[in-house]
Design a protein around this motif. Structure first.
Motif, mmCIF file in Angstrom:
data_model
loop_
_atom_site.group_PDB
_atom_site.id
_atom_site.type_symbol
_atom_site.label_atom_id
_atom_site.label_comp_id
_atom_site.label_asym_id
_atom_site.label_seq_id
_atom_site.Cartn_x
_atom_site.Cartn_y
_atom_site.Cartn_z
ATOM 1 N N ALA A 314 -16.784 11.934 53.828
ATOM 2 C CA ALA A 314 -16.715 11.937 55.173
ATOM 3 C C ALA A 314 -17.726 13.157 55.843
ATOM 4 C CB ALA A 314 -15.318 12.272 55.750
ATOM 5 N N ILE A 315 -17.816 14.336 55.314
ATOM 6 C CA ILE A 315 -18.623 15.331 55.699
ATOM 7 C C ILE A 315 -19.931 15.269 55.284
ATOM 8 C CG2 ILE A 315 -19.196 17.760 55.468
ATOM 9 C CD1 ILE A 315 -17.043 17.045 57.564
ATOM 10 N N ASN A 316 -20.165 14.635 53.960
ATOM 11 C CA ASN A 316 -21.494 14.482 53.348
ATOM 12 C C ASN A 316 -22.324 13.162 54.268
ATOM 13 O OD1 ASN A 316 -23.359 15.110 51.487
ATOM 14 N ND2 ASN A 316 -23.168 13.244 50.371
ATOM 15 N N SER A 317 -21.395 12.178 54.734
ATOM 16 C CA SER A 317 -22.144 11.161 55.213
ATOM 17 C C SER A 317 -22.337 11.565 56.810
ATOM 18 C CB SER A 317 -21.369 9.654 55.405
ATOM 19 O OG SER A 317 -20.092 9.926 55.968
ATOM 20 N N LEU A 318 -21.488 12.225 57.235
ATOM 21 C CA LEU A 318 -21.779 13.061 58.639
ATOM 22 C C LEU A 318 -23.235 13.751 58.749
ATOM 23 C CD1 LEU A 318 -21.051 13.603 61.689
ATOM 24 C CD2 LEU A 318 -20.049 15.758 60.781
ATOM 25 N N TYR A 319 -23.207 14.497 57.454
ATOM 26 C CA TYR A 319 -24.620 15.202 57.499
ATOM 27 C C TYR A 319 -25.935 14.301 57.162
ATOM 28 C CZ TYR A 319 -28.327 18.093 55.268
ATOM 29 O OH TYR A 319 -29.329 18.468 55.249
ATOM 30 N N LYS A 320 -25.538 13.278 56.283
ATOM 31 C CA LYS A 320 -26.761 12.578 55.821
ATOM 32 C C LYS A 320 -27.194 11.717 57.026
ATOM 33 C CE LYS A 320 -27.063 10.759 51.739
ATOM 34 N NZ LYS A 320 -26.592 9.978 50.313
ATOM 35 N N GLY A 322 -26.797 12.272 60.002
ATOM 36 C CA GLY A 322 -27.400 13.078 61.099
ATOM 37 C C GLY A 322 -27.424 12.401 62.480
ATOM 38 N N ARG A 323 -26.481 11.791 62.707
ATOM 39 C CA ARG A 323 -26.566 11.318 63.970
ATOM 40 C C ARG A 323 -26.669 11.890 65.468
ATOM 41 N NH1 ARG A 323 -21.736 7.401 63.260
ATOM 42 N NH2 ARG A 323 -21.134 9.244 62.062
ATOM 43 N N ALA A 324 -26.061 13.300 65.264
ATOM 44 C CA ALA A 324 -26.280 13.979 66.485
ATOM 45 C C ALA A 324 -26.700 15.396 65.745
ATOM 46 C CB ALA A 324 -24.683 14.054 67.168
ATOM 47 N N THR A 325 -27.558 15.904 66.528
ATOM 48 C CA THR A 325 -28.081 17.244 65.956
ATOM 49 C C THR A 325 -27.199 18.469 66.489
ATOM 50 O OG1 THR A 325 -29.581 17.393 67.981
ATOM 51 C CG2 THR A 325 -30.524 16.516 65.832
ATOM 52 N N ASN A 326 -26.138 18.239 67.298
ATOM 53 C CA ASN A 326 -25.290 19.467 67.747
ATOM 54 C C ASN A 326 -23.813 19.286 66.972
ATOM 55 O OD1 ASN A 326 -25.296 17.374 69.557
ATOM 56 N ND2 ASN A 326 -25.179 18.647 71.371
ATOM 57 N N VAL A 327 -23.928 18.395 65.974
ATOM 58 C CA VAL A 327 -22.432 18.453 65.360
ATOM 59 C C VAL A 327 -22.594 19.146 63.959
ATOM 60 C CG1 VAL A 327 -20.618 16.979 64.563
ATOM 61 C CG2 VAL A 327 -21.754 16.393 66.453
ATOM 62 N N HIS A 328 -22.189 20.226 63.634
ATOM 63 C CA HIS A 328 -22.188 20.980 62.480
ATOM 64 C C HIS A 328 -20.987 20.361 61.463
ATOM 65 C CE1 HIS A 328 -22.094 23.955 59.410
ATOM 66 N NE2 HIS A 328 -22.705 24.871 60.087
ATOM 67 N N PRO A 329 -21.776 19.727 60.241
ATOM 68 C CA PRO A 329 -20.644 19.251 59.429
ATOM 69 C C PRO A 329 -20.023 20.402 58.331
ATOM 70 C CG PRO A 329 -22.825 18.282 59.002
ATOM 71 C CD PRO A 329 -22.993 19.467 60.050
ATOM 72 N N LEU A 330 -18.603 20.383 58.226
ATOM 73 C CA LEU A 330 -18.021 21.583 57.652
ATOM 74 C C LEU A 330 -17.033 21.036 56.805
ATOM 75 C CD1 LEU A 330 -18.448 24.849 58.023
ATOM 76 C CD2 LEU A 330 -16.161 24.601 59.117
ATOM 77 N N LEU A 331 -16.942 21.341 55.581
ATOM 78 C CA LEU A 331 -16.161 20.927 54.495
ATOM 79 C C LEU A 331 -15.032 21.929 54.446
ATOM 80 C CD1 LEU A 331 -15.428 18.701 52.353
ATOM 81 C CD2 LEU A 331 -16.765 20.054 50.849
ATOM 82 N N LEU A 332 -13.664 21.632 55.005
ATOM 83 C CA LEU A 332 -12.672 22.682 55.197
ATOM 84 C C LEU A 332 -11.399 21.974 55.244
ATOM 85 C CD1 LEU A 332 -12.648 25.879 56.352
ATOM 86 C CD2 LEU A 332 -11.291 24.541 58.082
ATOM 87 N N ASP A 333 -10.508 22.595 54.369
ATOM 88 C CA ASP A 333 -9.164 22.333 54.378
ATOM 89 C C ASP A 333 -8.468 23.222 55.225
ATOM 90 O OD1 ASP A 333 -6.364 21.853 53.774
ATOM 91 O OD2 ASP A 333 -6.568 21.402 51.731
ATOM 92 N N PHE A 334 -7.910 22.735 56.609
ATOM 93 C CA PHE A 334 -7.355 23.767 57.549
ATOM 94 C C PHE A 334 -5.934 24.286 56.927
ATOM 95 C CE2 PHE A 334 -4.878 24.334 61.382
ATOM 96 C CZ PHE A 334 -5.709 25.373 61.757
ATOM 97 N N SER A 335 -5.409 23.634 56.027
ATOM 98 C CA SER A 335 -4.005 24.300 55.471
ATOM 99 C C SER A 335 -4.521 25.342 54.407
ATOM 100 C CB SER A 335 -3.178 23.103 54.876
ATOM 101 O OG SER A 335 -3.909 22.713 53.625
ATOM 102 N N HIS A 336 -5.873 25.408 54.040
ATOM 103 C CA HIS A 336 -6.145 26.474 53.039
ATOM 104 C C HIS A 336 -7.680 26.667 53.410
ATOM 105 C CE1 HIS A 336 -6.702 28.138 49.069
ATOM 106 N NE2 HIS A 336 -7.650 27.341 48.871
ATOM 107 N N PRO A 337 -7.761 27.203 54.473
ATOM 108 C CA PRO A 337 -9.235 27.617 54.940
ATOM 109 C C PRO A 337 -10.062 28.425 54.209
ATOM 110 C CG PRO A 337 -7.725 28.507 56.451
ATOM 111 C CD PRO A 337 -6.771 27.704 55.483
ATOM 112 N N SER A 338 -11.149 28.760 54.264
ATOM 113 C CA SER A 338 -12.077 29.690 53.421
ATOM 114 C C SER A 338 -11.371 31.414 53.795
ATOM 115 C CB SER A 338 -13.530 29.583 54.072
ATOM 116 O OG SER A 338 -13.905 28.311 53.954
ATOM 117 N N PRO A 339 -11.335 31.936 52.730
ATOM 118 C CA PRO A 339 -11.088 33.363 53.005
ATOM 119 C C PRO A 339 -12.074 34.165 53.158
ATOM 120 C CG PRO A 339 -11.088 32.827 50.565
ATOM 121 C CD PRO A 339 -11.473 31.527 51.251
#
Lengths: 453, 51
Positions: A314-320, A322-339
């Motif tokens: 989902a995030i990769n296709s959002l990036y590829k 590139g429909r909107a230039t002000n949506v930053h794609p971010l790969l993240l699991d909210f139950s286990h976010p980046s430390p």
């Protein structure tokens, strides 16, 4: 006034200068040590890189305080909406960052300069593209020497890309485990036998692994620009031939959801109406944003959105796309976010340190967090209240068909998961401003505002 | 023996000399193949206007 700006905790490696924050803007100090290199970079290379949108533009500024004795100049780069790290990027974001690094090195060499490091932490997403942000990474090029950043490029870019290519799995976690790059001996051991028969992979990962970490007599000269160009071209081939295409559950979520068009269309309509009315909303965080449909909706209203989802495709296709230039794609699991990682646990910020937003969208996600991962409703409400001034959240009841599927094999009755408990738990941190049932789905949509603490 | 406390650039110089040598040969033959392909394309009239 004598005031030395305090360095950003991630900016301690390079003696050429450092990043600091002043009046909520990020600046970079250029040290006297780097003055000559900086001036030749500005003259020969910077205009070309800015023209090709490869490097972030900056202006030289004078700040109203006396800086430390080793300061040469202060620069103010164009500011970024959000800082993300390579372990939060999709495959194609990392791949484009790798190609950008090689293209910059080629352009630099053509202008008698070279990159002195090759790390994805020098690159950020901006306006739909990956862009280089470390203005002080360049030094004069001596054609008789090989590339100082070669090993680093292989470990930090090529290794994760090629491992993902052969395993056909997103392996962003590896970059979190090895923040200095995946050691080549590890990479070589993990790659399948058939990778030995691809020339560029064999040379840069397998053969290179045999020499990594061994002391060797450094050749004095004897290298040529042609040789380095061959190496850069070969790295370019190795990167471009790496691909990751896999199918996951959620990539086709909205396709399936079309069967329930009234539900999605109505939800979009409500979100649109509520957000247009809201005052002071600039930065939006769309958690569980999937392929970014709702993020796009808010981006069309001129808001700056970070769309986070744990689904790689989902995030990769959002990036590829590139429909909107002000949506930053971010790969993240909210139950286990980046430390927070790195020296002193301050070098790379945790997700929650970066997540503060004017509005958080939390649509069709609560059942994954509270039922899928057993997070209590109160704990979720507390967590969201620390990052969002306003919240649009969808409550999905236990008798929802998707939830029933999820709970089929679970023994936990989740007896305190219902609409009433949800409203009580969230009311402790938020004022419920509006709520509306979503068509006939039994789901509810809420608009909430954080209670003053 | 692996030495763990050296500069990451160490060892990468020697391997780059080696790799550049291999690539020099590989790209040399690739260029011959490309040249011959181009030559025969021209010779047998399969015109490729892009080249």
């Amino acid at each position: 006034m004598k005031l030395s700006p305090s360095r950003h905790p991630s900016s301690y490696r390079d003696p050429s200068g450092f990043v600091f924050k002043y009046n909520s803007l990020f600046y970079r100090q250029v040290n006297k040590l780097y003055a000559a290199d900086y001036e030749s970079f500005m003259e020969r290379l910077y205009p070309k890189l800015v023209e090709k949108r490869m490097i972030i533009p900056h202006e030289e500024v004078i700040l109203p305080f006396e800086s430390s004795g080793d300061a040469y100049k202060m620069i103010l780069p164009e500011q970024l909406l959000f800082i993300s790290y390579p372990y939060e990027w999709s495959f194609d974001m990392l791949k484009d960052a790798a190609l950008l690094t090689l293209n910059i090195q080629k352009t630099a060499m053509a202008n008698s300069m070279t990159l002195k490091d090759a790390t994805p932490y020098n690159i950020q997403w901006k306006d739909g593209k990956m862009i280089f942000i470390d203005t002080l990474s360049f030094e004069p090029y001596d054609p008789s020497l090989p590339w100082i950043a070669y090993r680093q490029f292989c470990e930090m870019f090529l290794a994760p890309l090629v491992l993902m290519h052969y395993s056909r799995k997103p392996l962003q976690e590896l970059m979190l485990s090895y923040p200095e790059g995946i050691p080549l001996s590890v990479v070589s051991a993990m790659l399948p036998l058939k990778s030995l028969f691809r020339l560029h992979i064999y040379l840069h990962l397998h053969l290179n692994a045999n020499y990594a970490g061994k002391r060797s007599v450094e050749p004095k000269g004897g290298f040529t620009e042609k040789k380095l160009r061959d190496i850069i071209d070969s790295l370019y081939s190795a990167v471009t031939s790496s691909r990751l295409e896999n199918k996951t559950t959620w990539g086709a979520y909205y396709e399936e959801a079309r069967e329930r068009t009234d539900y999605i269309a109505f939800k979009k309509q409500v979100v649109n109406e509520w957000t247009i009315d809201l005052q002071g909303i600039d930065e939006v965080l769309d958690l569980g944003g999937n392929d970014g449909s709702f993020s796009q909706l808010l981006a069309m209203q001129g808001k700056r959105v970070v769309c986070a989802d744990f689904d790689h495709m989902a995030i990769n296709s959002l990036y590829k796309n590139g429909r909107a230039t002000n949506v930053h794609p971010l790969l993240l699991d909210f139950s286990h976010p980046s430390p927070a990682i790195g020296f002193n646990n301050t070098e790379r910020m945790s997700f929650h340190e970066r997540a503060a937003s004017d509005l958080v969208l939390f649509l069709a996600l609560i059942h994954h967090i509270c039922l899928g991962r057993n997070v209590p409703l109160g704990a979720l409400a507390g967590s969201l209240s620390r990052i969002s001034k306003n919240l649009i959240i969808e409550f999905i009841p236990k008798d929802d068909s998707k939830v029933k599927e999820m709970l089929e094999t679970r023994t936990n009755p989740f007896s305190d998961y219902d609409r009433e408990s949800f409203e009580i738990a969230f009311s402790e941190y938020f004022n419920i401003i509006r709520s509306v049932p979503l068509a006939s789905s039994g789901r509810m949509l809420y608009l909430m505002g954080r209670k003053p603490s | 023996m692996e030495i763990l406390y050296i500069d990451p650039g160490s060892g990468s110089y020697l391997v780059q000399v080696l790799i550049a040598g291999v690539l020099g040969i590989a790209f040399f033959f690739r260029n011959i193949v490309l040249f011959l392909r181009h030559f025969f394309h021209k010779l047998f009239g399969k015109k490729d206007r892009n080249q």
